[in-house]
Design an enzyme around this catalytic site. Structure first.
Site, mmCIF file in Angstrom:
data_model
loop_
_atom_site.group_PDB
_atom_site.id
_atom_site.type_symbol
_atom_site.label_atom_id
_atom_site.label_comp_id
_atom_site.label_asym_id
_atom_site.label_seq_id
_atom_site.Cartn_x
_atom_site.Cartn_y
_atom_site.Cartn_z
ATOM 1 N N LYS A 30 0.833 -1.343 0.033
ATOM 2 C CA LYS A 30 0.060 -0.126 0.198
ATOM 3 C C LYS A 30 0.875 1.134 0.057
ATOM 4 C CE LYS A 30 -1.552 2.779 2.978
ATOM 5 N NZ LYS A 30 -1.362 3.903 2.215
ATOM 6 N N GLU A 32 10.721 1.677 9.738
ATOM 7 C CA GLU A 32 11.735 2.369 9.618
ATOM 8 C C GLU A 32 11.177 3.844 9.720
ATOM 9 O OE1 GLU A 32 14.623 1.190 8.457
ATOM 10 O OE2 GLU A 32 14.096 -0.588 7.804
ATOM 11 N N CYS A 69 14.204 10.742 5.542
ATOM 12 C CA CYS A 69 14.124 10.444 6.894
ATOM 13 C C CYS A 69 15.422 10.579 7.604
ATOM 14 C CB CYS A 69 13.620 8.931 6.976
ATOM 15 S SG CYS A 69 15.031 7.856 5.900
ATOM 16 N N GLU A 107 10.738 16.299 14.723
ATOM 17 C CA GLU A 107 11.069 16.165 13.317
ATOM 18 C C GLU A 107 10.330 17.155 12.365
ATOM 19 O OE1 GLU A 107 9.816 12.643 11.193
ATOM 20 O OE2 GLU A 107 11.624 12.625 10.439
HETATM 21 P P1 NAD Z 1 2.856 8.272 7.621
HETATM 22 O O1 NAD Z 1 3.168 7.501 8.833
HETATM 23 O O2 NAD Z 1 1.789 9.233 7.968
HETATM 24 O O3 NAD Z 1 2.527 7.549 6.435
HETATM 25 C C1 NAD Z 1 3.356 6.563 6.114
HETATM 26 C C2 NAD Z 1 2.492 5.341 5.325
HETATM 27 O O4 NAD Z 1 1.560 4.876 6.439
HETATM 28 C C3 NAD Z 1 1.407 5.926 4.085
HETATM 29 O O5 NAD Z 1 1.295 4.781 3.232
HETATM 30 C C4 NAD Z 1 0.071 5.859 5.005
HETATM 31 O O6 NAD Z 1 -0.960 6.035 4.204
HETATM 32 C C5 NAD Z 1 0.256 4.548 6.066
HETATM 33 N N1 NAD Z 1 -0.514 4.655 7.112
HETATM 34 C C6 NAD Z 1 -0.860 6.034 7.841
HETATM 35 N N2 NAD Z 1 -1.469 5.859 8.920
HETATM 36 C C7 NAD Z 1 -1.689 4.328 8.900
HETATM 37 C C8 NAD Z 1 -2.111 3.511 9.761
HETATM 38 N N3 NAD Z 1 -2.939 3.788 10.754
HETATM 39 N N4 NAD Z 1 -2.027 2.046 9.590
HETATM 40 C C9 NAD Z 1 -1.585 1.661 8.667
HETATM 41 N N5 NAD Z 1 -0.864 2.418 7.596
HETATM 42 C C10 NAD Z 1 -0.981 3.701 7.793
HETATM 43 O O7 NAD Z 1 4.373 9.103 7.335
HETATM 44 P P2 NAD Z 1 4.558 10.172 6.360
HETATM 45 O O8 NAD Z 1 4.194 11.521 6.934
HETATM 46 O O9 NAD Z 1 3.791 9.637 4.971
HETATM 47 O O10 NAD Z 1 5.963 9.903 5.963
HETATM 48 C C11 NAD Z 1 6.869 10.743 6.619
HETATM 49 C C12 NAD Z 1 7.725 10.197 7.908
HETATM 50 O O11 NAD Z 1 8.401 8.936 7.380
HETATM 51 C C13 NAD Z 1 8.637 10.976 8.488
HETATM 52 O O12 NAD Z 1 8.716 10.710 9.756
HETATM 53 C C14 NAD Z 1 9.869 10.263 7.921
HETATM 54 O O13 NAD Z 1 10.936 10.310 8.831
HETATM 55 C C15 NAD Z 1 9.715 8.894 7.720
HETATM 56 N N6 NAD Z 1 10.415 7.851 6.895
HETATM 57 C C16 NAD Z 1 11.361 7.133 7.393
HETATM 58 C C17 NAD Z 1 12.166 6.384 6.808
HETATM 59 C C18 NAD Z 1 13.133 5.213 7.090
HETATM 60 O O14 NAD Z 1 13.973 4.637 6.343
HETATM 61 N N7 NAD Z 1 13.394 5.398 8.329
HETATM 62 C C19 NAD Z 1 12.171 6.521 5.251
HETATM 63 C C20 NAD Z 1 11.362 7.608 4.636
HETATM 64 C C21 NAD Z 1 10.211 8.114 5.363
#
Ligand code: NAD
Length: 527
Positions: free
Chosen positions: A191, A264, A298, A396
């Site tokens: 997803k 991650e 990230c 962040e």
């Molecule tokens: P997010 O957690 O809002 O969303 C990430 C994914 O999770 C999306 O596909 C979203 O639809 C899904 N999602 C959201 N709520 C959910 C739930 N309750 N259950 C299951 N899935 C759900 O994060 P974002 O704002 O889209 O991404 C940015 C964040 O991601 C930042 O904090 C960044 O640091 C982190 N990030 C980490 C890495 C890493 O490798 N450590 C890489 C990229 C981004």
């Protein structure tokens, strides 16, 4: 094959994707709801595509298809799977202009940062293809009784892996964790984030073109809280990349089902510029560290600790380089930084900077939204005088905002770098390699780059990448990045000797014989 209709990539003109091309991508989503969601380009707000939405039943269907495909896939040879990964490597290089167009159009990032995604997938595909046997072959282990106990450890695929990915690096985040899962004999249901769905779907199309069976990689779409959670209900293992807040929900849901997960998550990553650093090199590195993909990365650096002796020179060079950056929301090569992805991201960045300034921080560079460049554009921004009451001190931002702090002694700098809940990535600049590596060992982060921002660890696929503390659980890349998708299975074959008293031996005599054996094995140096 379709593709972008505007070959000139004129950012001022409406960039239109051929309807057939869009349909060939969105047709891959498992969706029977008849509902769709319109996505828009951050470059100019133009509509991109109607994305079909999946129901819980669609997720069930996606898993059923994936399970059927996985049974046959798990019987294929490792060489066969590795050869397909190598074809994927070539395919992403051959089709990179199409990939870059779509990534930039959906995410608004600078084309050079979209290229990093192509690079990362090519590196990941080659690495796992070339090391497949090393990770997956059955391994011989020493048995409890030399010669008579033969032990082998098999790597058995988990089954169907659920992958939930974010929008920030939409091509590589949708694919990179899935490649080792497929190589290990699993199927995947994924997803991707709603904002960058077409890019993830192009990735799925390329997997099939490279030779992976059609049903092995399923894509569903919809809100994370519904569709994401349905994935967790069905998956044998979950790989999640996203925010720490969502990561905690995922971990709880996986714990309920006793399935494994890798997370991650976010970071508030520190860079240390030591007194003997090459200031010019550190300033160049800091620009990439803080502003790559407009800070929506990230591993990007949001806290910069600089030794007193070089502070003024460093900040002057860093600010000058930042102010000279070429900015632009365009499909063309050229800009050093592109747009933020959405109004939400822009709102967060504006709120963090306004809060810091209201509480006394100084803006050393940037500090303004740039609607003249694009609806969600914000300048690369350097703040000084940030204090713990300010939101951006420990939270962040995930945008182009970095705080610079002065330090007098290195132990204090390390303690401040380790402050807070995160532990994803760090960077140390120094001309004394051994000293820098000694400091690196003291930093509580999963990756530390010496004289580099983040690319050295991120692109070294043979080494694990992931977060300590609230930045995550588990690792992508290296052997850990593929073994997470397998169960280890030990098979021991016992010959001649039985593990019970024989020839009328009493239990007591058996214990005496075994004691003698244990002493002998110790003398012989057995593990
Ligand atoms: P997010 O957690 O809002 O969303 C990430 C994914 O999770 C999306 O596909 C979203 O639809 C899904 N999602 C959201 N709520 C959910 C739930 N309750 N259950 C299951 N899935 C759900 O994060 P974002 O704002 O889209 O991404 C940015 C964040 O991601 C930042 O904090 C960044 O640091 C982190 N990030 C980490 C890495 C890493 O490798 N450590 C890489 C990229 C981004």
């Amino acid at each position: 094959m379709g593709g972008p209709a505007d070959p000139e990539h004129d950012p001022t003109a409406a960039y239109v994707l051929e309807p057939d091309y869009v349909a060939s991508l969105t047709g891959r989503i498992v969706s029977t709801t008849g509902e769709s969601k319109q996505s828009h380009s951050p470059i100019n707000g133009a509509p991109v595509a109607h994305i079909p939405q999946s129901s819980e039943d669609d997720v069930v269907e996606a898993f059923a298809r994936a399970r059927r495909a996985q049974l046959a896939w798990a019987r294929t040879s490792i060489d066969h799977r590795a050869a397909i990964l190598m074809r994927l490597h070539d395919l992403v290089l051959d089709r990179q202009e199409e990939i870059l167009d779509l990534v930039v159009w959906e995410s608004g990032k600078a084309r050079r940062h979209a290229y990093d995604e192509v690079l990362h997938i090519a590196l990941t595909a080659r690495y796992y293809a070339r090391t497949a046997h090393q990770h997956l072959d059955t391994q011989r282990k020493s048995g409890v009784v030399p010669v008579l106990t033969r032990v082998e450890v098999n790597r058995v695929p988990k089954g169907v892996v659920g992958i939930i990915s974010p929008w920030n690096y939409p091509f590589t985040m949708a694919l990179c964790d899935g490649l080792p899962a497929l190589l290990a004999g699993n199927a995947v249901v994924t997803k991707p984030d709603a904002q960058t769905m077409l890019t993830a779907l192009l990735g799925a199309q390329l997997l099939e073109e490279a030779g992976f069976p059609k049903d092995l990689w399923q894509v569903v779409a919809g809100p994370g809280s519904r569709v994401g959670m349905s994935i967790i209900d069905k998956a044998d293992y979950v790989c999640f990349t996203g925010s720490t807040a969502t990561g905690k929900l995922i971990a709880k849901a996986c714990a309920e089902r006793l399935i494994g997960c890798s997370l991650e998550l976010g970071g508030k990553n520190p860079m240390l510029v030591l007194r003997d650093a090459d200031v010019e090199r550190a300033a160049e590195g800091a620009v990439r560290a803080a502003f790559s993909n407009a800070g929506q990365l990230c591993v990007s650096i949001e806290r910069l600790f600089v030794a007193d002796q070089v502070y003024d020179r460093f900040v002057e060079r860093f600010a000058a380089r930042t102010e000279a950056m070429a900015l632009g929301a365009t499909l063309e090569w050229g800009p050093e930084m592109g747009s933020l992805i959405s109004q939400d991201q822009l709102d967060t960045v504006v709120a963090h900077v306004e809060d810091a300034v209201a509480k006394g921080a100084r803006v050393r560079a940037g500090g303004r939204a740039r609607p003249d460049l694009g609806p969600y554009f914000y300048e690369p921004t350097i703040l000084e005088g940030v204090t713990p009451e300010m939101t951006c001190f420990g939270n962040e931002t995930f945008g182009p905002v970095v705080s610079v702090y002065r330090f007098h002694d290195e132990a204090d700098a390390v303690a401040r770098a380790n402050d807070g809940e995160y532990g994803l990535n760090a960077s140390v600049y120094s001309q004394d390699g051994p000293r820098a590596r000694e400091i690196a060992r003291q930093i509580k982060c999963g990756t530390v780059n010496v004289n580099e921002a983040f690319a050295a660890t991120f692109a070294s696929i043979d080494s694990p990448m992931g977060g300590m503390r609230e930045s995550g659980m588990g690792r992508r890349q290296g052997s850990e990045g593929i073994h997470r998708y397998t169960e280890s299975q030990s098979v021991a074959t016992q010959r001649l000797l039985r593990f019970s008293p024989v020839l009328g031996l009493s239990d007591k005599s058996y214990a005496t014989v075994m004691n003698a054996n244990l002493r002998l094995l110790k003398k012989l140096g057995r593990a």
